[in-house]
Design a protein around this motif. Sequence first.
Motif, PDB file in Angstrom:
ATOM      1  N   SER A   2       0.826  -1.187   0.000  1.00  0.00           N
ATOM      2  CA  SER A   2       0.000   0.000   0.000  1.00  0.00           C
ATOM      3  C   SER A   2       0.873   1.254   0.000  1.00  0.00           C
ATOM      4  N   ILE A   6      -0.156   4.648  -2.624  1.00  0.00           N
ATOM      5  CA  ILE A   6      -0.837   5.774  -2.002  1.00  0.00           C
ATOM      6  C   ILE A   6      -0.959   6.966  -2.947  1.00  0.00           C
ATOM      7  N   GLY A 220     -12.637  15.061  17.854  1.00  0.00           N
ATOM      8  CA  GLY A 220     -12.249  14.053  16.874  1.00  0.00           C
ATOM      9  C   GLY A 220     -12.006  12.698  17.497  1.00  0.00           C
ATOM     10  N   ASN A 221     -11.322  12.671  18.616  1.00  0.00           N
ATOM     11  CA  ASN A 221     -11.036  11.412  19.296  1.00  0.00           C
ATOM     12  C   ASN A 221     -10.583  11.696  20.724  1.00  0.00           C
ATOM     13  N   THR A 223     -10.310   9.782  23.379  1.00  0.00           N
ATOM     14  CA  THR A 223      -9.369   8.823  23.972  1.00  0.00           C
ATOM     15  C   THR A 223      -7.945   9.095  23.514  1.00  0.00           C
ATOM     16  N   ALA A 224      -7.787   9.267  22.204  1.00  0.00           N
ATOM     17  CA  ALA A 224      -6.441   9.512  21.678  1.00  0.00           C
ATOM     18  C   ALA A 224      -5.869  10.800  22.251  1.00  0.00           C
ATOM     19  N   LEU A 227      -4.771  10.158  25.772  1.00  0.00           N
ATOM     20  CA  LEU A 227      -3.559   9.339  25.773  1.00  0.00           C
ATOM     21  C   LEU A 227      -2.372  10.072  25.152  1.00  0.00           C
TER      22      LEU A 227
ATOM     23  N   LYS B 388      -6.400   3.606  15.571  1.00  0.00           N
ATOM     24  CA  LYS B 388      -7.508   4.433  15.117  1.00  0.00           C
ATOM     25  C   LYS B 388      -8.362   4.946  16.265  1.00  0.00           C
ATOM     26  N   THR B 389      -8.555   4.122  17.282  1.00  0.00           N
ATOM     27  CA  THR B 389      -9.421   4.595  18.361  1.00  0.00           C
ATOM     28  C   THR B 389      -8.637   5.245  19.486  1.00  0.00           C
ATOM     29  N   GLN B 390      -7.329   4.942  19.601  1.00  0.00           N
ATOM     30  CA  GLN B 390      -6.602   5.475  20.754  1.00  0.00           C
ATOM     31  C   GLN B 390      -5.377   6.299  20.397  1.00  0.00           C
ATOM     32  N   GLY B 391      -4.931   6.233  19.144  1.00  0.00           N
ATOM     33  CA  GLY B 391      -3.678   6.894  18.824  1.00  0.00           C
ATOM     34  C   GLY B 391      -3.818   8.154  17.983  1.00  0.00           C
ATOM     35  N   LEU B 392      -4.835   8.182  17.154  1.00  0.00           N
ATOM     36  CA  LEU B 392      -4.929   9.262  16.178  1.00  0.00           C
ATOM     37  C   LEU B 392      -6.257   9.996  16.275  1.00  0.00           C
ATOM     38  N   VAL B 393      -6.228  11.262  15.895  1.00  0.00           N
ATOM     39  CA  VAL B 393      -7.478  11.971  15.655  1.00  0.00           C
ATOM     40  C   VAL B 393      -7.654  11.949  14.142  1.00  0.00           C
ATOM     41  N   LEU B 395      -9.782  12.790  12.046  1.00  0.00           N
ATOM     42  CA  LEU B 395     -10.334  13.919  11.313  1.00  0.00           C
ATOM     43  C   LEU B 395      -9.398  15.116  11.278  1.00  0.00           C
ATOM     44  N   MET B 444      -7.007  10.064   8.258  1.00  0.00           N
ATOM     45  CA  MET B 444      -7.901   8.948   7.946  1.00  0.00           C
ATOM     46  C   MET B 444      -7.685   8.429   6.524  1.00  0.00           C
ATOM     47  N   ASN B 445      -7.082   9.253   5.672  1.00  0.00           N
ATOM     48  CA  ASN B 445      -6.892   8.843   4.288  1.00  0.00           C
ATOM     49  C   ASN B 445      -5.576   8.112   4.039  1.00  0.00           C
ATOM     50  N   LEU B 446      -4.790   7.907   5.092  1.00  0.00           N
ATOM     51  CA  LEU B 446      -3.494   7.257   4.898  1.00  0.00           C
ATOM     52  C   LEU B 446      -3.568   5.774   5.241  1.00  0.00           C
ATOM     53  N   SER B 447      -2.564   5.035   4.771  1.00  0.00           N
ATOM     54  CA  SER B 447      -2.528   3.598   5.037  1.00  0.00           C
ATOM     55  C   SER B 447      -2.073   3.337   6.475  1.00  0.00           C
TER      56      SER B 447
END
Lengths: 350, 560
Positions: A2, A6, A220-221, A223-224, A227, B388-393, B395, B444-447
């Motif tokens: 991938s 990209i 946006g998140n 939890t992240a 952390l 995705k749920t804990q490391g990155l925002v 959006l 979100m658009n990256l691998s």
Amino acid sequence: MSETTISAPGERGETLQVLRRALAATGPLLVLLLLIGILWVLSPPFRSPTSLMLLGLEAAAIGVVAAGQTFVILTGGIDLSVEAMVSFAGVTAAILIAGTNVAGGQIAFGISDWQAVLIALTAGLSIGMFQGLIITGMNMNPLIVTLGFRSMLLGVSLVWTRGAGINIQKGPFLNFVTSTIDLFGLRVPMPFVIVLVIYFLLWIVLKHTKFGRYTYAIGGNETATRLSGINVDRVKVFIYGISGLLAAVGGILVMSRLQSGAYQNGTNMTLISVAAVVIGGTALSGGIGGIWGTLIGVFIIRVVEAGLVYMSVPSNAKEIVIGAIIVLAVALDVIRRGDVKWLRFNRLRT
Amino acid sequence: MIKSKSLKRFNQIVRRSDVLVNVDFSVLLATKTTMQTRESTRVDAAPNRADDTALLQMRGIVKTFPGVQALKAVDFDVRRGEVHALVGENGAGKSTLMKILSGVYQADAGEIIFKGEPVRFRTPRQAQDAGIVTIYQELNQVPYLSVTENIFLGSEWERGGLLDWQGMHQEARRLLAKLHLDIDPRVPVNSLGVGRQQMVEVAKALHHKADLIIMDEPTSSLSVREIDDLFAIIAELKAEGVAIIYISHHLEETFAIADRTSILRDGRRITTQPASELTVERLIQLMVGRDLAEQFPKEIAPRGKEMLRVEGLRRAGKLHDISFSAYAGEILGIAGLVGAGRTELVRAIFGADPIDSGRIYVEGKEVRIRSPRDAARHGIALLTEDRKTQGLVLLMSVRDNMTLAALGRLTRGLFTNARQEQAIADSFIENLAIKTPSQQQLVMNLSGGNQQKIVLAKWMATNPKVLIFDEPTRGIDVGAKVEIYRLMNELARRGVAILMISSELPEVLGMSDRIMVIHEGRVAGFLNRDEASQERIMELATGMAAAEIERSKLFEASVA
């Protein structure tokens, strides 16, 4: 791999994304201009400078309230107490200025208007922060907490006024707040100038401070963000504080204009503020949006309302239209997120 | 012929598996293989034979997500009454392929022929109605509803406008009896164990008269006994002509029950072969596509001073008196079974979970850590297992994510410093070779690989002293894995102490200087790089004696 693939879809996605973002940013503005254009053509009385001035004045209080709501919604929360705060702040300031207690009974003190306003705003800030403390500290749903505070604040306003408005004489400070500025022959209402200043400051906060960045990150998140070593709870407490403070500012604007502090001062403002935020492009789920869109959202609602008046629609029917706009705004939010299967073409996010 | 042979082996294994504990043996076996031959990685170019027994044929399936082509013209077929194993590394495209088959995703190109007719499923419901039922890894059940209600969810029987409870319970009982299950269909599903919940899913598949059942990691949370039962039922379903696509990371299972095995790698089908013609070594080779030395580019950095010391860390029910140190330049691998408390341990150190007692020292000084904020301030960073749920925002942009943790230091007075942020993002994009069109791209658009690098950049921007990786390469393709390993080398060389949790033993063995093995919330032991082996780790991780492990090498016994 991938890693190598990209570039091709990514770049196409990029231009598409820029286009979509541009559309998301200018969409509400286009709608607003369109509405103004329609009204301009259809209704001659709308073209007068007075009606424009009136529009600015009408947008002022709800504009400030919606600005606070924007911050809360950006973090993924919601503040249902704002309309009660508008009433409460107005009532508080009015009582302090008039020195009048319930039902006209004179009490010992009446203080100068700027002091009264300062106290009312401080109350708004602290009550907002207190709500934030409850929401974060006890991990409670903001919907319920702010709904509860809405009741309490309305109740207090009702008790303190016994249901009647408390009339005041404006002092020099409130006279200044309700004055107009002469700008190229156009009498710009001071409340509108105040709104613009507030929006500019909030824009700086959102765009160029840590606090603003964290606001988006939490939405946006959460939890992240937590952390990442960020004190999420503290940010949220301030967010609700800002909402409380700005709702109180809105309350002062309404009260000073009506020269009366009454528990009905904030009626409908919660719904309209949420609608304005969503119409302006901020996602109800948080993390996406901005402050200027909200101002445009406020104007869209106000222009529609004005239009109804100029088109001689009976005022009782106003509620129907406003309700429809709110549902439409939320539908827009869902569509923007691409959550409606048969409307996939309109995806603005992915 | 093949069928009867594999069935025999299958039965033999079902019997043998009685003596096993629930251990991921695929990883145990993985490094036994040295995998030096590379000729084996050529793609099988033989076209699919369209034989009469074909139940399903997928041809030239292509699926692209933003930033990654998940499937590149994949052909795949299933015969009636066949158990077809689908294997591949994380991110190889197995799930995507199955989601297209079950109507969750739509393919960008390609055709699906099911029961002789071209089909195109737009919703899971359509696939289900056609006779394709998926049993997901995470069970899709309504916990408070009864077994009957779950089986009939969406296809309730009615009589005169009211629910036909009697009929439905009866039918549920019949289905459960068929699966030799002694379950009262009126009890809520959440009162059943995970294994039995899984069986209820199978009953549901039977209720839908499935011709093809997709099982995605069905054994991941089952006990040995339950795996046994499941295999027995699969054998019966086979006998009735039901085809099963079996996805599993437990390679030995696929040998136990599969007639044929298809291997996916990087969105391509590498080959499909009768399971009897494959060996575990060959399978791993085909899956990974490269040999071990290439896969783990380990460099040994000089060991420096003590960066982190943990003393007597306790958390009721989770962690029991854990003490260890980590040194500058060192990669300390943390191994253990799923649920042993590895993630709980690092979350406790990082302040994300509370602790009951224990002391933590950074560079010899005791620190109080009560929140991630405290940990970050003292130079401890955690790359969580779920990006995705804990490391990155997701959006937010690449740049905003990179500077999120370090933003406190990037402000001038009240305001953030845009120029400095830009410079930092530029340098990370270049140094970590992050493939992104711009700093402004939404992550979100990256691998997966690039996203992981962004999380790494976020923490590198804070100049951490201790960097904790929880499953650093999960869901990342092979090439990006190697890049992450090289970055770990680089960080170790610069004097960072690295803690690395991994469920993939080859990764732990390949990259660690020292390995700490956790067993039921306790430190079971430490192994140096030169004395570590899969067997030693598993011994400590399971609390089993070496002899027992030897005995329970399921696969070797079965193919011998």
